[in-house]
Design an enzyme around this catalytic site. Structure first.
Site, mmCIF file in Angstrom:
data_model
loop_
_atom_site.group_PDB
_atom_site.id
_atom_site.type_symbol
_atom_site.label_atom_id
_atom_site.label_comp_id
_atom_site.label_asym_id
_atom_site.label_seq_id
_atom_site.Cartn_x
_atom_site.Cartn_y
_atom_site.Cartn_z
ATOM 1 N N ARG A 134 0.829 -1.218 0.000
ATOM 2 C CA ARG A 134 0.000 0.000 0.000
ATOM 3 C C ARG A 134 0.861 1.265 0.000
ATOM 4 O O ARG A 134 0.459 2.297 -0.548
ATOM 5 C CB ARG A 134 -0.936 -0.008 1.210
ATOM 6 C CG ARG A 134 -2.075 -0.984 1.036
ATOM 7 C CD ARG A 134 -3.048 -0.970 2.182
ATOM 8 N NE ARG A 134 -4.223 -1.773 1.861
ATOM 9 C CZ ARG A 134 -5.199 -2.030 2.701
ATOM 10 N NH1 ARG A 134 -5.154 -1.558 3.935
ATOM 11 N NH2 ARG A 134 -6.221 -2.758 2.336
ATOM 12 N N LYS B 210 -21.734 -15.231 0.941
ATOM 13 C CA LYS B 210 -23.166 -14.940 1.025
ATOM 14 C C LYS B 210 -23.701 -14.170 -0.171
ATOM 15 O O LYS B 210 -23.092 -13.203 -0.624
ATOM 16 C CB LYS B 210 -23.448 -14.144 2.304
ATOM 17 C CG LYS B 210 -23.126 -14.933 3.582
ATOM 18 C CD LYS B 210 -23.482 -14.131 4.818
ATOM 19 C CE LYS B 210 -23.249 -14.952 6.083
ATOM 20 N NZ LYS B 210 -23.590 -14.209 7.299
ATOM 21 N N GLY C 269 -9.656 -7.066 -1.842
ATOM 22 C CA GLY C 269 -10.086 -8.036 -0.830
ATOM 23 C C GLY C 269 -9.491 -9.413 -1.022
ATOM 24 O O GLY C 269 -8.321 -9.579 -1.369
ATOM 25 N N GLY D 248 -13.743 -3.019 -0.141
ATOM 26 C CA GLY D 248 -15.067 -2.443 0.107
ATOM 27 C C GLY D 248 -15.429 -1.371 -0.894
ATOM 28 O O GLY D 248 -16.560 -1.302 -1.384
#
Length: 397
Positions: free
Chosen positions: A37, A199, A355, A378
């Site tokens: 990062r 999910k 992610g 996100g």
């Protein structure tokens, strides 16, 4: 989304307040274990310093929950950045206050300082106007280069833009918007999306938004079992969102109505327990034993999905195919990463939505074979959902 960028401003002699995402992993000794990062932010940082700007960096690190937490100090990050830039990085003891302001005012052209962890103050995540105003007073121009936090309306990402005359995107955010934006607005076809994860509830909005854009969707991860249950299959002890079965039916019908090929696995790797040393079996999706759970896609599915990927010209991937953190159930996810790299080598545009998918590509050592790996899981997910990102919306058009 046309926003002003670092290329549109003059930094010479100006105090440039830059929001970066230096939320890097640290070991128990406070040593950075992955500086990706920091490296991603270097083009914007160097641009400011090499054009005579006076750079003030701000970031969060970890989840200190509004309290000063010494082990989450950004001091190790400042030291690593100093090594990468081969120049001194002044480390402030706070992100606001008289001392930090004096250090900012003392900067000369081409010098850089780092403010202490923004989240040592609860006002940061509350987007408190006074806190945002005090941060803004440090600089004359604001640059947001932290895509990973752009979906949060925090003081350092959204609130601050109300108190500085110029707010622009850094090169990293510009790159994210170019790749993600072009993929959704103007994809080279066939356009294929790969969605995984546990999910359906976490991917409903992405599916809804992509139904109007893609040609084919490949589904993996534990969410496939809710789709299978909706089709009347027995899924053993696999994870199922019982309250989302009707939704799964609706999504399958919607895909069919829009002529979108939505592919589900043909076979899975089933296990007797959620464990690395559990008994496993490769089974068709209509033959999962009652006492077993599906934890990865099987070899037939890998073959089918890989062939679909190689036919595509634009590919977006968000979410693993199985429990890739356990090597026994990582085969499907790693195979998909290899197929993506092969497609990219043949000219396709491949985009990983941060992610777990990004982690899987790194685990496979394939980062250099992918067109673009998003730095914000996100944020990229919300972008794929078609949502406005507050940290980007607040920048100057």
């Amino acid at each position: 989304m046309q926003k002003k960028t670092l290329s549109d401003i003059s930094c010479k002699g100006k105090r440039i307040l830059m929001r970066v995402d230096f939320n890097v992993p640290l070991d128990l000794n406070g040593t950075i274990t992955n500086d990706k990062r920091i490296i991603e932010a270097l083009p914007s940082i160097r641009q400011v310093l090499e054009t005579g700007g006076r750079l003030i960096l701000m970031s969060h690190l970890g989840r200190p929950k509004g309290k000063v937490t010494p082990e989450l100090s950004l001091a190790p990050v400042a030291r690593r950045l100093s090594e990468l830039l081969d120049t001194d990085v002044v480390m402030a003891n706070n992100c606001i206050g008289t001392e930090a302001m004096q250090q900012a005012l003392a900067l000369q052209d081409g010098e850089v300082m780092m403010l202490e962890n923004l989240r040592f103050h609860p006002e940061e995540e509350k987007n408190d106007p006074e806190f945002a105003r005090e941060l803004a007073s440090m600089g004359e121009i604001y640059v947001n280069d932290a895509f990973g936090t752009a979906h949060r309306a925090h003081a350092s990402t959204e609130g601050i833009c109300h108190y500085v005359p110029i707010s622009v995107a850094g090169f990293l955010i510009e790159k994210e918007l170019r790749y993600l934006g072009n993929a959704l607005a103007n994809p080279e076809r066939p356009f294929l999306a790969i969605l995984g994860g546990a999910k359906i509830s976490g991917k409903i909005d992405v599916l809804d938004n992509l139904f109007d854009k893609v040609d084919t969707i490949l589904i993996g991860g534990a969410m496939v079992f809710t789709f299978f249950k909706a089709q009347g299959y027995q899924v053993g002890s696999s994870l199922v969102e019982e309250d989302k079965i009707e939704l799964a039916k609706h999504l399958l019908e919607k895909a069919a109505a829009k002529n979108i090929r939505m592919l589900l696995p043909e076979d899975v790797i089933a296990a007797s327990a959620f464990s690395a040393d559990a008994e496993t079996a490769t089974v068709p999706i209509d033959s999962i034993p009652e006492t077993m759970m599906g934890l990865d896609i099987g070899p037939k599915t890998i073959d089918t999905y890989s062939r679909e990927i190689l036919k595509a010209r634009t590919i977006v991937w968000n979410g693993p195919m199985g429990v890739f953190e356990i090597d026994a159930f990582a085969t499907g996810t790693i195979a998909i990463a290899h197929a993506l790299a092969d497609a990219t080598a043949k000219g396709a545009i491949s985009i990983i939505g941060g992610g777990d998918s990004a982690a899987a590509v790194m685990k496979a050592g394939l980062e250099s074979g992918i067109t673009h790996i998003s730095t914000g899981g996100g944020a990229s997910l919300e972008f794929l959902e078609g949502k406005e990102l507050p940290g980007i919306a607040a920048l100057n058009d």
